[in-house]
Design a protein around this motif. Structure first.
Motif, PDB file in Angstrom:
ATOM      1  N   ASN A   1       0.830  -1.200   0.000  1.00  0.00           N
ATOM      2  CA  ASN A   1       0.000   0.000   0.000  1.00  0.00           C
ATOM      3  C   ASN A   1       0.872   1.261   0.000  1.00  0.00           C
ATOM      4  OD1 ASN A   1       0.897  -0.595   2.617  1.00  0.00           O
ATOM      5  ND2 ASN A   1      -0.759   0.559   3.561  1.00  0.00           N
ATOM      6  N   HIS A   2       2.174   1.079  -0.161  1.00  0.00           N
ATOM      7  CA  HIS A   2       3.139   2.163  -0.297  1.00  0.00           C
ATOM      8  C   HIS A   2       3.715   2.133  -1.710  1.00  0.00           C
ATOM      9  CE1 HIS A   2       2.687   1.905   3.993  1.00  0.00           C
ATOM     10  NE2 HIS A   2       3.426   2.983   4.174  1.00  0.00           N
ATOM     11  N   ALA A   3       4.477   3.184  -2.045  1.00  0.00           N
ATOM     12  CA  ALA A   3       4.982   3.350  -3.418  1.00  0.00           C
ATOM     13  C   ALA A   3       6.212   2.470  -3.664  1.00  0.00           C
ATOM     14  CB  ALA A   3       5.308   4.816  -3.658  1.00  0.00           C
TER      15      ALA A   3
ATOM     16  N   VAL B   1      11.218  -3.968   6.078  1.00  0.00           N
ATOM     17  CA  VAL B   1      11.315  -2.515   5.923  1.00  0.00           C
ATOM     18  C   VAL B   1       9.922  -1.888   5.987  1.00  0.00           C
ATOM     19  CG1 VAL B   1      12.072  -0.633   4.414  1.00  0.00           C
ATOM     20  CG2 VAL B   1      13.365  -2.787   4.472  1.00  0.00           C
ATOM     21  N   HIS B   2       9.730  -0.986   6.938  1.00  0.00           N
ATOM     22  CA  HIS B   2       8.506  -0.197   7.116  1.00  0.00           C
ATOM     23  C   HIS B   2       7.258  -1.075   7.002  1.00  0.00           C
ATOM     24  CE1 HIS B   2       6.268   3.489   7.598  1.00  0.00           C
ATOM     25  NE2 HIS B   2       5.656   3.347   6.446  1.00  0.00           N
ATOM     26  N   ALA B   3       6.443  -0.905   5.943  1.00  0.00           N
ATOM     27  CA  ALA B   3       5.140  -1.584   5.882  1.00  0.00           C
ATOM     28  C   ALA B   3       5.241  -3.094   5.680  1.00  0.00           C
ATOM     29  CB  ALA B   3       4.272  -0.982   4.782  1.00  0.00           C
TER      30      ALA B   3
ATOM     31  N   ASP C   1       8.756  11.436   8.723  1.00  0.00           N
ATOM     32  CA  ASP C   1       8.382  10.044   8.445  1.00  0.00           C
ATOM     33  C   ASP C   1       7.185   9.694   9.330  1.00  0.00           C
ATOM     34  OD1 ASP C   1       8.433   7.401   7.529  1.00  0.00           O
ATOM     35  OD2 ASP C   1      10.504   7.017   8.149  1.00  0.00           O
ATOM     36  N   GLU C   2       6.579   8.557   9.069  1.00  0.00           N
ATOM     37  CA  GLU C   2       5.576   8.029   9.994  1.00  0.00           C
ATOM     38  C   GLU C   2       6.301   7.408  11.184  1.00  0.00           C
ATOM     39  OE1 GLU C   2       2.183   6.752   6.695  1.00  0.00           O
ATOM     40  OE2 GLU C   2       3.525   5.240   7.525  1.00  0.00           O
ATOM     41  N   LEU C   3       5.828   7.729  12.383  1.00  0.00           N
ATOM     42  CA  LEU C   3       6.376   7.129  13.600  1.00  0.00           C
ATOM     43  C   LEU C   3       5.373   6.056  14.039  1.00  0.00           C
ATOM     44  CD1 LEU C   3       7.738   9.224  16.612  1.00  0.00           C
ATOM     45  CD2 LEU C   3       6.876   6.892  16.818  1.00  0.00           C
ATOM     46  N   TYR C   4       5.679   4.820  13.703  1.00  0.00           N
ATOM     47  CA  TYR C   4       4.764   3.720  14.008  1.00  0.00           C
ATOM     48  C   TYR C   4       4.593   3.570  15.523  1.00  0.00           C
ATOM     49  CZ  TYR C   4       4.353   1.479   9.347  1.00  0.00           C
ATOM     50  OH  TYR C   4       4.045   1.166   8.050  1.00  0.00           O
ATOM     51  N   HIS C   5       3.348   3.256  15.936  1.00  0.00           N
ATOM     52  CA  HIS C   5       3.136   2.981  17.350  1.00  0.00           C
ATOM     53  C   HIS C   5       2.207   1.784  17.554  1.00  0.00           C
ATOM     54  CE1 HIS C   5      -0.210   6.276  17.066  1.00  0.00           C
ATOM     55  NE2 HIS C   5      -0.808   5.117  17.048  1.00  0.00           N
TER      56      HIS C   5
ATOM     57  N   GLY D   1      10.933   4.556   6.926  1.00  0.00           N
ATOM     58  CA  GLY D   1      10.966   4.478   5.472  1.00  0.00           C
ATOM     59  C   GLY D   1       9.617   4.481   4.786  1.00  0.00           C
ATOM     60  N   HIS D   2       8.709   5.391   5.202  1.00  0.00           N
ATOM     61  CA  HIS D   2       7.402   5.470   4.534  1.00  0.00           C
ATOM     62  C   HIS D   2       7.536   5.887   3.073  1.00  0.00           C
ATOM     63  CE1 HIS D   2       3.172   6.404   3.840  1.00  0.00           C
ATOM     64  NE2 HIS D   2       3.540   7.599   3.420  1.00  0.00           N
ATOM     65  N   SER D   3       8.465   6.801   2.810  1.00  0.00           N
ATOM     66  CA  SER D   3       8.585   7.413   1.478  1.00  0.00           C
ATOM     67  C   SER D   3      10.028   7.367   0.991  1.00  0.00           C
ATOM     68  CB  SER D   3       8.144   8.877   1.566  1.00  0.00           C
ATOM     69  OG  SER D   3       9.030   9.568   2.443  1.00  0.00           O
TER      70      SER D   3
HETATM   71 ZN    ZN Z   1       3.835   4.195   5.700  1.00  0.00          ZN
END
Ligand code: ZN
Length: 291
Positions: free
Chosen positions: A35-37, A113-115, A195-199, A246-248
């Motif tokens: 769902n990310h690029a 990595v990220h998502a 960046d997104e800070l996941y929680h 690493g959202h983007s």
């Molecule tokens: Zn993201």
């Protein structure tokens, strides 16, 4: 003269051999659904790794979602030392899942990595490898969430959804295991770019070591907790490294995020890190990005 020549060649060998034996680490980057690029970020991940001179990178791109073709997705994991996932999509076939579990259990490395930590909420072994994950219906049944309080890693068992983030912003990454090879020699605190800070990631959290956290500020829609950003787990004989960053493309090009990614991939593959910290690494006060 002959003796001198043989001495010289022995000296040359001594100089040349250590470099010649440091063969590049074979990396398989998995993508194709996210769902990310992923079409934009996979080339960035590849460049980050190849620029270190430590890796060769092949890419296994899955079929597109909802085509029914995922059943035929069979990457040759065993041909590589480490698998890096930029994948968040449909479940793989039982055969592919079994091949991946066997790969890591037998000593292969894995990097999420990220998502990629959003993927496979129902896959037990995958969640053991990433330690904690988010979304996909994860909740207290998935396991605890982990937070740092007073320098101690705590497992939270309150019920609720797993995974979230507030608004994107620059945030400070704080090292919690300074002797671990992935972060050893890096600044203890460094400012990551927006960046997104996941929680509230949740999972089995077994064999989990949190290398670095970030404070999830309520003023940004966060939890008010020190949330895990960089983690490692052991799975069988294998090692896994999990970066939530690493959202983007911009977030991945943070020198801090890129450095820990490349070091994490090397550690997952070999258990060691030979890469020197770059001179342009971010500080506690200043972000640093590469083009
Ligand atoms: Zn993201």
């Amino acid at each position: 003269m002959k003796r001198f020549a043989s001495l010289l060649s022995a000296l040359l060998l001594a100089v040349v051999l250590p470099r010649a034996t440091a063969a590049p680490i074979k990396v398989l980057l998995v993508d194709g659904q996210n769902n990310h690029a992923w079409k934009a970020t996979s080339p960035v991940i590849r460049k980050i790794l190849e620029d270190t001179g430590r890796f060769t990178v092949d890419v296994a791109t899955s079929p597109l979602p909802k085509t029914g073709a995922i059943a035929g997705f069979k990457p040759r994991f065993a041909d590589y030392q480490v698998v890096v996932s930029n994948y968040n999509g449909e479940p793989w076939s039982d055969e592919t899942k079994a091949a991946f579990v066997a790969f890591v259990r037998n000593g292969g490395g894995f990097v999420s990595v990220h998502a990629a930590d959003n993927a496979f909420p129902e896959w037990k072994e995958y969640n053991e490898m990433i330690g904690v994950g988010g979304w996909g219906g994860r909740n207290e049944k998935s396991g605890p969430y982990v937070v740092f309080k007073d320098g101690i890693l705590l497992k939270g068992t309150l019920p609720g959804g797993g995974g979230g983030h507030g608004s994107q912003h620059d945030f400070l990454v704080v090292t919690r295991e300074p002797k671990h090879p992935i972060v050893a020699g890096l600044p203890a605190e460094w400012l990551h770019v927006k960046d997104e800070l996941y929680h509230r990631l949740r999972g089995p959290a077994d064999n989990l070591t949190v290398l670095a956290t970030a404070f999830s500020s309520p003023s940004q829609g966060g939890t008010g907790e020190n949330e895990p950003m960089l983690m490692v787990t052991r799975f069988g004989k294998g090692r896994a490294f999990h970066t939530t960053l690493g959202h983007s493309v911009e977030a991945m090009n943070c020198v801090g995020a890129a450095t820990v990614l490349a070091r994490g991939v090397e550690w997952a593959a070999t258990g060691k890190v030979t890469q020197k910290p770059p001179a342009d690494f971010p500080t506690a006060d200043h972000t640093s990005s590469r083009k």
